[in-house]
Each structure stands twice: as C-alpha cells, then as structure tokens.
Design an enzyme around this catalytic site. Structure first.
Site, PDB file in Angstrom:
ATOM      1  N   ARG A  10     108.624  50.892  75.364  1.00  0.00           N
ATOM      2  CA  ARG A  10     107.950  52.177  75.186  1.00  0.00           C
ATOM      3  C   ARG A  10     107.435  52.695  76.524  1.00  0.00           C
ATOM      4  O   ARG A  10     107.527  53.901  76.803  1.00  0.00           O
ATOM      5  CB  ARG A  10     106.792  52.026  74.200  1.00  0.00           C
ATOM      6  CG  ARG A  10     105.974  53.292  74.040  1.00  0.00           C
ATOM      7  CD  ARG A  10     104.823  53.125  73.076  1.00  0.00           C
ATOM      8  NE  ARG A  10     104.061  54.361  72.945  1.00  0.00           N
ATOM      9  CZ  ARG A  10     103.078  54.546  72.075  1.00  0.00           C
ATOM     10  NH1 ARG A  10     102.709  53.576  71.269  1.00  0.00           N
ATOM     11  NH2 ARG A  10     102.437  55.698  72.020  1.00  0.00           N
ATOM     12  N   ASN A  43     109.737  54.891  64.200  1.00  0.00           N
ATOM     13  CA  ASN A  43     110.128  56.066  64.980  1.00  0.00           C
ATOM     14  C   ASN A  43     111.424  55.842  65.753  1.00  0.00           C
ATOM     15  O   ASN A  43     111.722  54.708  66.120  1.00  0.00           O
ATOM     16  CB  ASN A  43     109.009  56.418  65.973  1.00  0.00           C
ATOM     17  CG  ASN A  43     107.880  57.171  65.316  1.00  0.00           C
ATOM     18  OD1 ASN A  43     108.086  58.025  64.481  1.00  0.00           O
ATOM     19  ND2 ASN A  43     106.651  56.844  65.706  1.00  0.00           N
ATOM     20  N   CYS A  55     105.669  59.643  57.621  1.00  0.00           N
ATOM     21  CA  CYS A  55     104.913  59.911  58.844  1.00  0.00           C
ATOM     22  C   CYS A  55     103.474  60.212  58.457  1.00  0.00           C
ATOM     23  O   CYS A  55     103.212  60.725  57.366  1.00  0.00           O
ATOM     24  CB  CYS A  55     105.526  61.098  59.586  1.00  0.00           C
ATOM     25  SG  CYS A  55     104.683  61.540  61.131  1.00  0.00           S
ATOM     26  N   HIS A  65     107.948  65.152  63.371  1.00  0.00           N
ATOM     27  CA  HIS A  65     107.324  65.491  64.657  1.00  0.00           C
ATOM     28  C   HIS A  65     107.737  66.876  65.154  1.00  0.00           C
ATOM     29  O   HIS A  65     107.681  67.153  66.350  1.00  0.00           O
ATOM     30  CB  HIS A  65     107.628  64.422  65.712  1.00  0.00           C
ATOM     31  CG  HIS A  65     106.920  63.124  65.457  1.00  0.00           C
ATOM     32  ND1 HIS A  65     107.000  62.037  66.297  1.00  0.00           N
ATOM     33  CD2 HIS A  65     106.118  62.736  64.424  1.00  0.00           C
ATOM     34  CE1 HIS A  65     106.272  61.041  65.801  1.00  0.00           C
ATOM     35  NE2 HIS A  65     105.734  61.450  64.664  1.00  0.00           N
ATOM     36  N   TYR A 107     102.917  67.542  68.222  1.00  0.00           N
ATOM     37  CA  TYR A 107     104.135  67.314  68.992  1.00  0.00           C
ATOM     38  C   TYR A 107     104.780  68.610  69.472  1.00  0.00           C
ATOM     39  O   TYR A 107     105.631  68.575  70.367  1.00  0.00           O
ATOM     40  CB  TYR A 107     105.139  66.507  68.154  1.00  0.00           C
ATOM     41  CG  TYR A 107     104.677  65.097  67.920  1.00  0.00           C
ATOM     42  CD1 TYR A 107     104.996  64.078  68.826  1.00  0.00           C
ATOM     43  CD2 TYR A 107     103.905  64.765  66.813  1.00  0.00           C
ATOM     44  CE1 TYR A 107     104.556  62.785  68.628  1.00  0.00           C
ATOM     45  CE2 TYR A 107     103.456  63.466  66.610  1.00  0.00           C
ATOM     46  CZ  TYR A 107     103.782  62.489  67.511  1.00  0.00           C
ATOM     47  OH  TYR A 107     103.336  61.207  67.324  1.00  0.00           O
TER      48      TYR A 107
END
Length: 437
Positions: free
Chosen positions: A110, A164, A184, A214, A261
C-alpha cells in the site's frame, strides 16, 4: 430495522431470522477484525452465529486478533465459538457466508501504491488511479482463487467482499459466477454523520446514493420519507465540507454531497501537492497497526480499543451484519451495495458493477430504480467504468499493453507519457505479485 445504508439496530428478542450460522473471515488477522467482532457480538440477534472462523496466512497476527475476539465475545455474553486457521479450505468448509477483507502485499505494498504515482505528478491512492490499479492486479487473482475454493467446499455460500478496490474485485467475482456482493462503509458513514447533524436516529435516514465504489454522490437524504438534503446543506454545509476536505461552495453549487474520494478528481493537483508534503496514509496506518497489535496482545483487553477508530473502516461491522443477515435470512431489506448493473444505469454495460440501494435477499441484490443522472455525474461514471473494465482485463490476462490501456483510460491519468511511465513503475513495484511475468 434496516435503512438504505444497510444499518441494523439490535433486535429486542423473538425468533432469529435464520438458523445459527457459521461465518468465515478471510483476512481475519487484520487489525480491522475487532471492529467486526464487536458488531457480531452486539448484533447477535440479527446474525445468530454458532461459529466464526478467522483465516489469515499471518499466524502471529491471528493469535493476537483471535485471542481478543474470544475475549470480546465472552465479555458480551456471546455463545458462539471462535477459531482461527491459515488453511483457507478448512476455514471456509461449511460456512454459510465468507467475508473477504484481505490485503495482498500488506501495508508495504500500500505504501508503494501511495508514493510512486506521486513521482509522476499523479494521485497516489490505494483504490483509484495507478495505485488502485496496482492493488487490483495484485488482488483479483488471489480473490478468485479463494472464491473457487469456497465454491468447491460449499457452493451455496455467499461471499461478501470488503476488499478494495471493491468495484473491480466484485466485478471479477460476479463475472466468474460467484454468489457475491460488494460492501463499502462510505454510505453508512454518511448516514451516521447526517443523522448526528439532524439529531435523529440513524435508521430514520435513507440515502439516494448512486455511482461506483468510491465514486458516489448523495442526491437525496430522506428522513421518514422527506428529502431534507437542501436543509442539511444550508444548515450544516460547513461541517459537511470540512469532512470532505472540499469547498463548501462546491457542495452548495452541486446541491448534492459527493463522496470524499471525489476530491481526487475535483481537486487533483491540489491533492497531489498535499500528499507530497506529508507521510503516506500507509505509513500512518502501519504505525497505528503496530500499537493495536501490542494492545491486542494484552490479556486484560476485552473490547475494541478507541485507537481502532483511527484505523478506518468505521461502522463496517454494522453494515456487514446487516448485509449478511439479509442475504441469509432473505429479508428483502434495502441495502447500499456493489452489484451488477443490469440496466439500472442505462448508459453503462449490463455487467458493470455499480453502488446503489438494492433489495437484498436469498437471490442476492436487486437494484432499485435510479432517477436519470445529470451528465456531470454520468459522464465521469461512464469513464471510470471503462477504466474498471480494462483494469479487470489486465488483472485477469496480464500484459504490459493491458496495463497501459487501463491507465490511459483513467481520467486521473489519460496522457501517453504518464501512462507509459506509470506502467513501468507499476510493474517494477509489483513484480513479485504479477504471476504472468
């Protein structure tokens, strides 16, 4: 009682809606897991678990998280059995539902997703842009392998995907014929926020939530059937805008509430400079996780610690319990989920995965009708859907050209030089996870 976010309130008694259940959680060694355990314990009438299995390759984390999970159940008087294993096949055997919350490559991967795109002047984020594509490429093959194992062991089990990028992963699962729904926590987070601002119980608040994972907008906020969104923006626009890190004037001009987002799209260059000036979110989360795991190892800890709230995933447990209960209990409740389009948004292919309110039951998700969308929203949704199609092709088939095409199609990239350089960077940083190489 359930709202259109999928929130459930504890039952006051009566007959459980379905027999006592076995649930498996893949990625059960996550520091998120105590949030989920707390929800299972509090909402046990809605989802009566007989057995919960935590599955994770990290045996050391499993021991810490599993021990705390048992103590949380014991403190709250939950009679269910909790076990853990690194064996996926054994863990999912006999499960009525399997929750996926895995992270291939961990926080180290990540951190890369959030940093190398910045070197090219593009947003570094784990679910969108080049970083989001990298995560999809690492994740989709692993999730599909797990899903096949679940199908071989018990083909009637539901898969609830919280991994995700949820839209792409859920599309992969559905395209391969799996019984899957994506989840989500953005919608339930908005519902809770709006309920608090309005001074009403969360279950009275219903959202007209539409878009992709998102990439969503709240087009109406109804309390007992009345749309109060205009009043909400007028009276609480400053607080909403502050949470979104967007200008209040934008929320007022649009007359809708975009998800957080959307700032990656609406304020791209500003966000890039902001991200360059501070440590990555992955670095912050890694530090929080280290503290959490130390706390989880304390045998006197028997509740989720306050620090867990800084980890993310707020209200995930309530949404997960409500969704799983609806699928297994055939309740017909309305939940906000990620599911196949099938004409709901007529400007998208039928096999696209969208995030909208849907009626939930034993047959899965059936999206409710959606009012025609303004071009400001439908255009961006169509663009990102095209990217997600190409991203899934790249994840399933591999190849530098497929990665390049997905990046070129993404509205946050869209230039040949950027797409070429980002393709090379993505491959270089993810070589160990790209089996086609």
């Amino acid at each position: 009682m359930l709202s259109s976010t999928g929130e459930t309130s504890p039952s006051t008694g009566g007959t459980p809606p379905h027999p006592r259940l076995k649930i498996a959680v893949v990625g059960g060694g996550s520091t998120y897991t105590p949030e989920l355990i707390d929800g299972f314990a509090r909402l046990r009438d809605a989802l009566p678990l007989a057995e919960l299995v935590l599955i994770d390759p990290a045996a050391d984390r499993l021991e810490l998280v599993g021990g705390l999970a048992r103590r949380i159940f014991a403190k709250q008087g939950h009679p269910g059995r909790i076990s853990w294993t690194s064996d996926v096949d054994a863990g999912v055997d006999g499960a009525d539902a399997v929750l996926l919350q895995l992270r291939v490559g961990g926080q180290a991967a990540r951190n890369q997703d959030e940093t190398w795109p910045l070197e090219c002047g593009c947003v570094g984020q784990e679910t969108t842009g080049a970083g989001g594509l990298a995560k999809a490429l690492r994740t989709v093959p692993v999730v599909l392998d797990i899903a096949e194992r679940i199908r071989r062991r018990n083909p009637d089990a539901w898969i609830v995907d919280f991994t995700n990028p949820v839209g792409i992963v859920t599309r992969a699962l559905l395209s391969h014929g799996h019984k899957a729904v994506g989840l989500c926590n953005v919608a339930i987070g908005f519902q809770r926020k709006f309920a608090r601002l309005l001074g009403v119980a969360p279950e009275r608040v219903e959202l007209e939530h539409v878009g992709l994972n998102h990439l969503t907008w709240e087009r109406a906020v109804r309390v007992d059937g009345e749309d109060v969104l205009p009043r909400l923006i007028t009276e609480h626009g400053a607080a909403i805008a502050e949470d979104l890190h967007m200008p209040r004037s934008l929320v007022e001009r649009l007359g809708v509430v975009p998800s957080y987002y959307l700032r990656y799209y609406y304020q791209h260059d500003e966000v890039v400079e902001e991200l360059r000036s501070k440590p990555s979110r992955a670095a912050e989360v890694a530090a929080i996780e280290k503290q959490l795991l130390e706390m989880y190892g304390d045998p006197s800890l028997d509740e989720k610690p306050e620090l867990l709230g800084k980890r993310g995933g707020a209200f995930y447990s309530e949404a997960a319990v409500a969704l799983t209960s609806a699928l297994l209990g055939d309740t017909g409740d309305v939940q906000i989920v990620n599911t196949v389009n099938n004409g709901t948004l007529p400007f998208l292919p039928d096999d696209a995965v969208i995030e909208v309110p849907a009626t939930m039951g034993a047959g899965g998700a059936k999206p409710l009708p959606v009012r025609p969308l303004e071009p400001l929203y439908s255009g961006l949704i169509a663009n990102v859907t095209a990217y997600e199609h190409l991203a899934l092709e790249a994840a399933l088939k591999g190849g530098r050209d497929r990665i390049f095409e997905a990046l070129l199609a993404h509205p946050l990239i869209g230039q040949i030089a950027y797409a070429d350089r980002l393709t090379d960077e993505l491959i270089a940083h993810n070589r160990e996870h790209l089996t086609w190489l």
